[in-house]
Design an enzyme around this catalytic site. Structure first.
Site, PDB file in Angstrom:
ATOM      1  N   CYS A   1      55.729  23.328  45.459  1.00 56.06           N
ATOM      2  CA  CYS A   1      57.194  23.246  46.074  1.00 56.06           C
ATOM      3  C   CYS A   1      57.575  22.660  46.655  1.00 56.06           C
ATOM      4  O   CYS A   1      59.182  22.413  47.206  1.00 56.06           O
ATOM      5  CB  CYS A   1      57.140  25.299  46.286  1.00 56.06           C
ATOM      6  SG  CYS A   1      57.052  26.167  45.964  1.00 56.06           S
TER       7      CYS A   1
ATOM      8  N   ARG B   1      65.199  24.911  46.252  1.00 53.53           N
ATOM      9  CA  ARG B   1      63.793  25.374  45.177  1.00 53.53           C
ATOM     10  C   ARG B   1      63.334  27.159  46.530  1.00 53.53           C
ATOM     11  O   ARG B   1      63.029  27.678  45.693  1.00 53.53           O
ATOM     12  CB  ARG B   1      62.683  24.544  44.961  1.00 53.53           C
ATOM     13  CG  ARG B   1      62.074  25.104  43.694  1.00 53.53           C
ATOM     14  CD  ARG B   1      60.919  24.586  43.231  1.00 53.53           C
ATOM     15  NE  ARG B   1      59.683  24.787  42.176  1.00 53.53           N
ATOM     16  CZ  ARG B   1      58.931  24.478  42.628  1.00 53.53           C
ATOM     17  NH1 ARG B   1      58.509  23.403  42.612  1.00 53.53           N
ATOM     18  NH2 ARG B   1      58.315  25.609  41.109  1.00 53.53           N
TER      19      ARG B   1
END
Length: 292
Positions: A185, A231
């Site tokens: 991530c 994100r």
């Protein structure tokens, strides 16, 4: 070599040898390295590199047909590439194995087309560097501070937006859900991939201004950070509103598309802004100020 037929007769055995040598190597990489989420960009970068080679093939073929004297360093580079291939293959060092392909390809360009061929194909060769598996020690050393920074900014923004959120290191708590900011991530691999996308974008745009290209390439780093933060926030909000199953399921993968979509949008927006400023101050793409 005076004609394309003679070029074909002299190069097809080399091309066949290159295929026999590296197809098994790439098959190994696809099944043991590039099958991981953090390394999934490898085959994509390789495919784009082959497309870039095809795109510039006419320039390279022209250098092969010129018949200029080829530098002897090409043989040394070819030998080095073969040694690297043997070392990477025998010791299962994936970084060296993948890098040997770039070295061998560069050596063949030198031997057939000289430095003019390298000049014609420099960007595809350079772009291939982004397919190389990064050393684990380097990834571990740089990924943690990147994750910490993304976690901090994501938690800070959500807190000031009124969400019940708290953070401990790279673990973010929102309502009853606890989330770990993983390497995929907000890690070095994501930055590496986004930098590759940024450089590909600049190559396709074909800007002649060195300062503009350098400035935009450097901006990929903060753009990557911003896209990663968006994100992470997206995944947190998905989990908060739709539950943990949604956050870890299809929508988790969809957030990956959001990452690259946001990054590309920010990159193009920044490029547009740079172009607007250059136009306002009368600076051409070559970096020379226009005179009235």
């Amino acid at each position: 070599m005076n004609n394309p037929r003679e070029l074909f007769n002299r190069t097809w055995p080399v091309c066949l040898g290159l295929l026999l040598m590296f197809i098994p190597a790439f098959w190994w990489l696809i099944n043991h390295v590039w099958d991981k989420e953090s390394q999934a960009h490898g085959p994509i970068v390789l495919g784009i590199s082959f497309w870039l080679i095809y795109r510039n093939k006419d320039k390279a073929i022209a250098t092969f047909l010129q018949g200029e004297k080829k530098p002897a360093i090409g043989w040394g580079l070819l030998l080095s590439g073969c040694v690297l291939f043997i070392l990477g293959k025998s010791q299962s060092i994936d970084l060296i194995l993948a890098f040997s392909f770039i070295v061998v390809l560069a050596s063949l360009l030198l031997l057939y087309g000289g430095w003019a061929a390298i000049k014609a194909m420099w960007f595809p060769l350079f772009f291939m560097l982004f397919m190389l598996p990064l050393p684990g020690g380097l990834v571990a050393a740089l990924t943690l501070p990147m994750k910490m920074a993304v976690s901090y900014v994501a938690e800070w923004l959500l807190y000031h937006a009124g969400y019940p959120v708290s953070r401990s290191g790279v673990i973010i708590q929102i309502d009853q859900y606890q989330m770990l900011v993983a390497d995929a991530c907000a890690g070095l691999h994501t930055l590496f991939t986004l930098e590759a996308i940024g450089l590909l974008y600049l190559n396709l745009m074909g800007y002649k201004s060195f300062s503009r290209n350098l400035f935009i390439a450097l901006m990929v780093v903060p753009i990557s950070f911003a896209a990663n933060t968006i994100r992470v926030i997206t995944l947190i909000l998905i989990t908060y509103y739709f539950g943990d199953e949604a956050g870890q399921g299809f929508l988790h993968g969809f957030a990956g598309f959001v990452l690259f979509g946001v990054a590309l949008f920010l990159l193009m927006s920044f490029d547009t802004l740079v172009g607007f400023v250059m136009k306002k101050f009368g600076i051409t793409d070559a970096g020379v100020k226009k005179h009235a």
